[in-house]
Design an enzyme around this catalytic site. Structure first.
Site, short mmCIF file in Angstrom:
data_model
loop_
_atom_site.label_atom_id
_atom_site.label_comp_id
_atom_site.label_asym_id
_atom_site.label_seq_id
_atom_site.Cartn_x
_atom_site.Cartn_y
_atom_site.Cartn_z
N ASP A 34 45.42 38.47 37.35
CA ASP A 34 44.92 38.24 35.99
C ASP A 34 46.11 37.92 35.09
O ASP A 34 47.11 38.63 35.09
CB ASP A 34 44.19 39.49 35.50
CG ASP A 34 43.69 39.37 34.08
OD1 ASP A 34 43.56 38.23 33.59
OD2 ASP A 34 43.43 40.42 33.46
N ASN A 36 45.57 37.07 31.58
CA ASN A 36 45.27 37.29 30.16
C ASN A 36 44.67 38.66 29.87
O ASN A 36 44.13 38.90 28.79
CB ASN A 36 44.34 36.19 29.64
CG ASN A 36 43.01 36.15 30.37
OD1 ASN A 36 42.76 36.95 31.28
ND2 ASN A 36 42.14 35.23 29.98
N ASP A 42 42.57 34.67 37.39
CA ASP A 42 42.37 33.34 36.85
C ASP A 42 43.38 32.36 37.44
O ASP A 42 44.24 32.72 38.25
CB ASP A 42 42.46 33.38 35.33
CG ASP A 42 43.65 34.19 34.82
OD1 ASP A 42 44.76 34.01 35.36
OD2 ASP A 42 43.47 35.00 33.91
N ASP A 213 31.02 25.27 51.66
CA ASP A 213 30.24 26.49 51.76
C ASP A 213 28.90 26.21 52.43
O ASP A 213 28.26 25.18 52.16
CB ASP A 213 30.02 27.05 50.35
CG ASP A 213 29.32 28.38 50.34
OD1 ASP A 213 29.89 29.36 50.84
OD2 ASP A 213 28.18 28.43 49.82
N GLU A 281 31.89 25.89 56.65
CA GLU A 281 31.48 27.26 56.97
C GLU A 281 30.11 27.21 57.65
O GLU A 281 29.15 26.71 57.08
CB GLU A 281 31.39 28.11 55.71
CG GLU A 281 30.91 29.53 55.99
CD GLU A 281 30.27 30.21 54.79
OE1 GLU A 281 30.35 31.45 54.70
OE2 GLU A 281 29.68 29.51 53.93
#
Length: 552
Positions: A34, A36, A42, A213, A281
């Site tokens: 992270d 922020n 992110d 996916d 996948e």
């Protein structure tokens, strides 16, 4: 921008087949870093930690979805395929990740979730408006049965019927996962064209490929025939025992023959770009390896696929031999991609714990096995630290799959907890804010900054990726297993051209010995960290130990 055919990028040092034998590091962005302090990882966090991946020796990163989404399935429900969700940053942040990754010698693969969208996607909002709008046929709609029940017996992976009633069209729509994830209708050529334009958008932005996916879920049976019961035991890999999804043979709701032509369309698109790859996948029960082989055969479909065969409870010498040999027999020259962990299954450090007395040794052993198999390799973030599955309390769960089937099945949150970077930092250095999932206390001793020693799991992964890169047969070569009778030693030869390497691993609880085949002379190789010893015509192996040797 990506390089069209005929030009060469800075990364293209080993021709366009860089992906063949590559080590690909999966980043689940919510849990990586992270930047922020909102408690959610992110793109800027990924940018900050790319050096860790480069130091690991990976060839590429695969970033799980970061697109605009209502996050009901944490990004696997996309509402805008061409933009970044604000919780992850901006398109400019993504461009910065690509630029820095390329500078570090890492290629960038991104998830593409195109079997379904979010119900918040503008395409679905238009499609459900009525039965005559321009996108009325972009999703799978069907009338109710005469008694008002769903049109087929198809089930959702996440539980219950795969059909949801829509009061605007007075029809059912298909959803193989959450009801908020309606399935696109791939029988409509306009849908295929629109999705290929999505792929082109990201290729033009500089990505080096895609992880596709649920690639075998794209098409459904036009005649909407019911799936037959599976009979007897539940199908392998498809669902936990508490989920009735595994009680059907899924022959009409997925893995339809029409899919092959669309995969060929994807390949024709990616072949217009230099050094781009695709990974599919495949979740297809007992047919997964066969489907994987079919989807990668012939050189005009996907570059590679992976299945859930090594992502389940199966373990041991015979299981691995059978799994890999099954693909090799049916593969038709196709190329596999193997993984032991990902964001959907319990971490293998916990899955395999009952087979070992020393989790660190077992983690190093399985790293050696994985990085020696014929095929490419996916490493899931934290695997290189030996992270175990987190046992979370019900109040901490956010995964709808786990919440639905708690407590018999706890879902996917346990493998998605934040990466521990610094043991003594707040939330292990992941974020200064409260993380979206808690950092398990037992993960602190596995933090990156605690793994500097040569016997750490992280050091083992670094050695083994470097060793794989230094010995071309391990990345590109063929594989041939050696018959060991009833022994627990997994032994095979990787060969390419005039070079051959013997790989041996003791997967049992007791010391073992591998008898070299008659006429074979072996020179031990160093630099991998295993301690197996060559003694005359035998290789002596302690439990959870390995050996590599060059065959003269």
């Amino acid at each position: 921008m990506n390089q069209p055919l005929g030009t060469r990028s800075a990364l293209d040092l080993d021709a366009a087949d860089w992906w063949r034998g590559a080590v690909i590091y999966q980043i689940y962005p919510r849990s990586f870093q992270d930047s922020n302090d909102d408690g959610i990882g992110d793109l800027r966090g990924i940018l900050r930690r790319l050096g860790h991946v480069a130091d690991l020796g990976a060839d590429a990163i695969w970033i799980s979805p970061f697109f605009t989404s209502p996050m009901k399935d944490f990004g696997y429900d996309v509402s805008d395929y061409r933009d970044v969700d604000p919780i992850f940053g901006t398109l400019q942040d993504f461009d910065a990740v690509v630029e820095e990754a390329h500078r570090l010698g890492l290629r960038v693969l991104i998830d593409q979730v195109i079997s379904h969208t979010s119900d918040m996607h503008p395409w679905f909002a238009e499609s459900r408006r009525d039965r005559s709008n321009p996108r009325a046929d972009w999703y799978v709609w069907a009338d109710a049965a005469p008694d008002g029940t769903p049109p087929t017996n198809w089930l959702s992976v996440f539980g219950g019927s795969a059909w949801e009633w829509d009061s605007r069209r007075c029809q059912y729509y298909l959803h193989n996962f959450l009801a908020s994830q309606p399935d696109l209708n791939f029988h409509n050529p306009e849908v295929q064209d629109a999705l290929l334009e999505v792929l082109k958008f990201w290729l033009d932005r500089g990505v080096d490929g895609f992880r596709l996916d649920t690639v075998n879920y794209y098409f459904h049976d036009r005649d909407l025939r019911d799936n037959p019961p599976i009979g007897g035991a539940q199908g392998a890999h498809d669902a936990p025992l508490v989920n009735p999804y595994g009680r059907q043979q899924h022959i009409y709701d997925k893995t339809r023959p029409e899919n092959l032509a669309f995969l060929e369309r994807i390949r024709r698109l990616t072949d217009r770009y230099h050094a781009v790859t695709t990974i599919g996948e495949v979740g297809d029960g007992d047919r997964s390896l066969e489907t994987m082989a079919e989807y990668t055969a012939g050189g005009n479909r996907l570059h590679m696929c992976y299945t859930f065969d090594l992502l389940g409870p199966g373990y041991g010498r015979r299981f691995l031999e059978t799994t890999v040999n099954t693909f090799e027999r049916r593969g038709g020259g196709g190329w596999p991609c193997w993984a032991l962990s990902n964001h959907d299954v319990p971490r293998h450090a916990s899955r395999f714990l009952t087979y070992t007395g020393d989790p660190a040794r077992q983690a190093r052993l399985m790293a050696g096995v994985l990085l020696s198999l014929r095929g490419s390799v996916c490493i899931y973030q934290g695997e290189e630290l030996g992270l175990t599955e987190a046992d979370l309390a019900f109040e901490h769960l956010v995964d709808p799959y786990g919440i639905r089937f708690w407590p018999e099945f706890k879902g996917r949150d346990g493998c998605r907890t934040p990466m521990p970077w610094e043991a003594d930092a707040l939330h292990a250095g992941f974020s200064a804010g409260r993380p979206w999932l808690p950092v398990p206390p037992e993960h602190l001793t596995h933090a990156v900054d605690r793994q500097g020693g040569e016997h750490s799991v992280l050091a083992a992964y670094r050695r083994l990726t470097a060793f794989r890169r230094a010995h071309r047969p391990l990345a590109k070569g063929d594989i041939r297993f050696l018959d060991q009778g009833e022994a627990d030693v997994l032994a095979f030869v990787r060969s390419e051209g005039n070079e051959a390497i013997l790989c041996a691993f003791n997967m049992g609880p007791a010391p073992a010995s591998l008898a070299l085949p008659e006429g074979i002379r072996v020179e031990p190789l160093r630099g991998h960290g295993f301690e197996g010893v060559l003694e005359g015509g035998h290789v002596r192996l302690d439990p959870e130990d390995g050996f590599f040797g060059r065959i003269d």
